[in-house]
Scaffold this motif. Structure first.
Motif, PDB file in Angstrom:
ATOM      1  N   GLY A  44      -0.524   6.918  -5.122  1.00 45.37           N
ATOM      2  CA  GLY A  44      -0.789   6.064  -3.981  1.00 45.37           C
ATOM      3  C   GLY A  44      -2.176   5.446  -4.000  1.00 45.37           C
ATOM      4  N   ASP A  45      -2.379   4.462  -3.115  1.00 46.53           N
ATOM      5  CA  ASP A  45      -3.690   3.834  -2.949  1.00 46.53           C
ATOM      6  C   ASP A  45      -4.620   4.739  -2.153  1.00 46.53           C
ATOM      7  OD1 ASP A  45      -3.055   0.941  -3.926  1.00 46.53           O
ATOM      8  OD2 ASP A  45      -1.429   1.463  -2.549  1.00 46.53           O
ATOM      9  N   ASP A  49       1.385  -1.115   8.743  1.00 47.54           N
ATOM     10  CA  ASP A  49       1.444  -2.210   7.764  1.00 47.54           C
ATOM     11  C   ASP A  49       2.455  -1.954   6.652  1.00 47.54           C
ATOM     12  OD1 ASP A  49      -0.571  -3.246   9.300  1.00 47.54           O
ATOM     13  OD2 ASP A  49      -2.173  -2.880   7.850  1.00 47.54           O
ATOM     14  N   ASP A  50       3.562  -1.283   7.006  1.00 44.63           N
ATOM     15  CA  ASP A  50       4.627  -0.998   6.026  1.00 44.63           C
ATOM     16  C   ASP A  50       4.119  -0.225   4.808  1.00 44.63           C
ATOM     17  OD1 ASP A  50       6.627  -2.301   7.528  1.00 44.63           O
ATOM     18  OD2 ASP A  50       5.989  -4.245   6.758  1.00 44.63           O
ATOM     19  N   THR A  51       3.088   0.592   5.027  1.00 40.68           N
ATOM     20  CA  THR A  51       2.575   1.436   3.949  1.00 40.68           C
ATOM     21  C   THR A  51       3.658   2.413   3.507  1.00 40.68           C
ATOM     22  OG1 THR A  51       0.336   1.296   4.834  1.00 40.68           O
ATOM     23  CG2 THR A  51       0.789   3.099   3.301  1.00 40.68           C
ATOM     24  N   LYS A  52       3.865   2.507   2.209  1.00 44.46           N
ATOM     25  CA  LYS A  52       4.880   3.411   1.677  1.00 44.46           C
ATOM     26  C   LYS A  52       4.333   4.842   1.632  1.00 44.46           C
ATOM     27  CE  LYS A  52       7.353   0.007  -1.122  1.00 44.46           C
ATOM     28  NZ  LYS A  52       6.675  -1.163  -0.525  1.00 44.46           N
ATOM     29  N   LEU A  53       5.240   5.804   1.568  1.00 41.41           N
ATOM     30  CA  LEU A  53       4.879   7.222   1.600  1.00 41.41           C
ATOM     31  C   LEU A  53       5.302   7.905   0.312  1.00 41.41           C
ATOM     32  CD1 LEU A  53       3.889   9.674   3.448  1.00 41.41           C
ATOM     33  CD2 LEU A  53       6.314  10.028   3.910  1.00 41.41           C
ATOM     34  N   PRO A  81      17.957  13.132  -0.142  1.00 41.26           N
ATOM     35  CA  PRO A  81      17.742  12.446  -1.422  1.00 41.26           C
ATOM     36  C   PRO A  81      17.002  11.116  -1.300  1.00 41.26           C
ATOM     37  CG  PRO A  81      20.032  12.255  -0.729  1.00 41.26           C
ATOM     38  CD  PRO A  81      19.387  13.229   0.200  1.00 41.26           C
ATOM     39  N   THR A  82      16.953  10.535  -0.100  1.00 35.11           N
ATOM     40  CA  THR A  82      16.274   9.243   0.072  1.00 35.11           C
ATOM     41  C   THR A  82      14.763   9.401   0.278  1.00 35.11           C
ATOM     42  OG1 THR A  82      16.669   9.243   2.463  1.00 35.11           O
ATOM     43  CG2 THR A  82      18.347   8.206   1.060  1.00 35.11           C
ATOM     44  N   VAL A  83      14.311  10.637   0.505  1.00 33.56           N
ATOM     45  CA  VAL A  83      12.880  10.884   0.699  1.00 33.56           C
ATOM     46  C   VAL A  83      12.236  11.152  -0.659  1.00 33.56           C
ATOM     47  CG1 VAL A  83      11.148  12.331   1.825  1.00 33.56           C
ATOM     48  CG2 VAL A  83      13.319  11.856   2.975  1.00 33.56           C
ATOM     49  N   CYS A  84      11.156  10.434  -0.938  1.00 30.41           N
ATOM     50  CA  CYS A  84      10.445  10.591  -2.216  1.00 30.41           C
ATOM     51  C   CYS A  84       9.606  11.866  -2.178  1.00 30.41           C
ATOM     52  CB  CYS A  84       9.560   9.375  -2.468  1.00 30.41           C
ATOM     53  SG  CYS A  84       8.556   9.495  -3.966  1.00 30.41           S
ATOM     54  N   VAL A  85      10.107  12.947  -2.780  1.00 29.55           N
ATOM     55  CA  VAL A  85       9.407  14.230  -2.802  1.00 29.55           C
ATOM     56  C   VAL A  85       9.181  14.649  -4.254  1.00 29.55           C
ATOM     57  CG1 VAL A  85       9.402  16.649  -2.093  1.00 29.55           C
ATOM     58  CG2 VAL A  85      10.504  14.931  -0.634  1.00 29.55           C
ATOM     59  N   LEU A  86       7.926  14.703  -4.661  1.00 29.71           N
ATOM     60  CA  LEU A  86       7.578  15.226  -5.974  1.00 29.71           C
ATOM     61  C   LEU A  86       7.240  16.703  -5.809  1.00 29.71           C
ATOM     62  CD1 LEU A  86       6.856  14.926  -8.979  1.00 29.71           C
ATOM     63  CD2 LEU A  86       4.572  14.193  -8.272  1.00 29.71           C
ATOM     64  N   TYR A  87       7.963  17.565  -6.517  1.00 29.11           N
ATOM     65  CA  TYR A  87       7.761  19.004  -6.386  1.00 29.11           C
ATOM     66  C   TYR A  87       7.055  19.536  -7.627  1.00 29.11           C
ATOM     67  CZ  TYR A  87       8.795  23.991  -6.071  1.00 29.11           C
ATOM     68  OH  TYR A  87       8.682  25.365  -6.024  1.00 29.11           O
ATOM     69  N   MET A  99       0.836  -1.194   0.000  1.00 27.77           N
ATOM     70  CA  MET A  99       0.000   0.000   0.000  1.00 27.77           C
ATOM     71  C   MET A  99       0.879   1.257   0.000  1.00 27.77           C
ATOM     72  SD  MET A  99      -3.237  -0.572  -0.100  1.00 27.77           S
ATOM     73  CE  MET A  99      -4.407  -1.917   0.124  1.00 27.77           C
ATOM     74  N   LYS A 100       0.345   2.311  -0.562  1.00 34.28           N
ATOM     75  CA  LYS A 100       1.071   3.586  -0.594  1.00 34.28           C
ATOM     76  C   LYS A 100       0.119   4.724  -0.235  1.00 34.28           C
ATOM     77  CE  LYS A 100       3.686   4.516  -4.193  1.00 34.28           C
ATOM     78  NZ  LYS A 100       4.027   4.999  -5.580  1.00 34.28           N
ATOM     79  N   LEU A 101       0.601   5.647   0.620  1.00 31.94           N
ATOM     80  CA  LEU A 101      -0.138   6.855   0.989  1.00 31.94           C
ATOM     81  C   LEU A 101       0.499   8.056   0.314  1.00 31.94           C
ATOM     82  CD1 LEU A 101      -2.282   8.353   2.726  1.00 31.94           C
ATOM     83  CD2 LEU A 101      -0.525   8.528   4.510  1.00 31.94           C
TER      84      LEU A 101
END
Length: 236
Positions: free
Chosen positions: A87-88, A30-34, A59-65, A1-3
């Motif tokens: 995300g879901d 539940d190990d939901t991704k971010l 750089p390891t944080v998924c940030v869409l700008y 799952m992804k939030l």
């Protein structure tokens, strides 16, 4: 799952770095991704610089700008984020520190259990910290929630809350039009009309700010909210 977490930002140079860090530090159930989506609504201060500096330093944080070339309003920024989200589930996070990202899991829990399609975070359900501020704002919020409930046959306690967690497939299928703070009553009215929609509400904290601290909503937005409740409740 992804939030997917959408952060609409307009002139939030003082707090944007802090809120991005807080969101990135959340350990989801539940190990939901971010997925972190920041929409800069043509800020005139150093908000853009702060966001880009944060991305470079983390750089390891998924940030869409994403960026608007003219100021469109919070509702428009949220629509931009919804379109880009992968995300879901989707939630909106204000950039001003009024809401606590550590409570994402409170909203996620009913959705991950499969019982909720949408979860509202209520500032008025009690049991969590709530900064004491403006009497008339509270009366206004309660009136707008009551009027929204009346038009949409719901029993929410906080329609105007920022924290609304949506199943992505549902909110992406709704045609949204409001560019400013009318997003809240519009999306509520349109959700309420979906057959079989399961809406839940949970208590959350609220660390409100004053106008001197940067609060932007005003009395004109209150009148627009009344118009939106009637328009989308009666005719949508």
């Amino acid at each position: 799952m992804k939030l997917s977490v959408i952060v609409p930002a307009y002139n939030e140079e003082r707090t944007i770095n802090t809120i991005l860090q807080r969101v990135a530090n959340v350990k989801l159930l539940d190990d939901t991704k971010l997925e972190l989506i920041v929409v800069n609504d043509c800020s005139t201060d150093r908000t853009a610089e702060q966001i880009l500096a944060y991305r470079q330093a983390n750089p390891t944080v998924c940030v869409l700008y994403l960026e608007h070339n003219i100021n469109r309003g919070k509702g428009y920024a949220i629509r931009t984020g919804i379109q880009a989200a992968t995300g879901d589930f989707i939630i909106v996070q204000d950039a001003d520190l009024e809401y606590d990202p550590d409570e994402f899991n409170v909203l996620l829990r009913p959705a991950l259990r499969g019982v909720a399609d949408v979860v509202y975070g209520s500032r008025f359900m009690g049991g969590r910290p709530h900064r004491i501020l403006f009497f008339w704002h509270t009366i206004g919020n309660k009136f707008l929630t009551f009027f929204s409930n009346l038009m949409n046959n719901l029993n929410l306690t906080d329609m105007e809350t920022c924290y609304k967690l949506f199943r992505a497939s549902i909110v992406k299928g709704i045609e949204l039009k409001e560019d400013r703070f009318g997003f809240e009553p519009e999306v509520t009215a349109k959700l309420a009309k979906l057959p079989g929609i399961r809406i839940y509400e949970v208590g959350i904290s609220y660390y409100g700010r004053t106008y001197e601290e940067g609060k932007k909503i005003n009395w004109r937005d209150g009148f627009r909210a009344i118009y939106c409740i009637f328009r989308y409740g009666a005719f949508s």
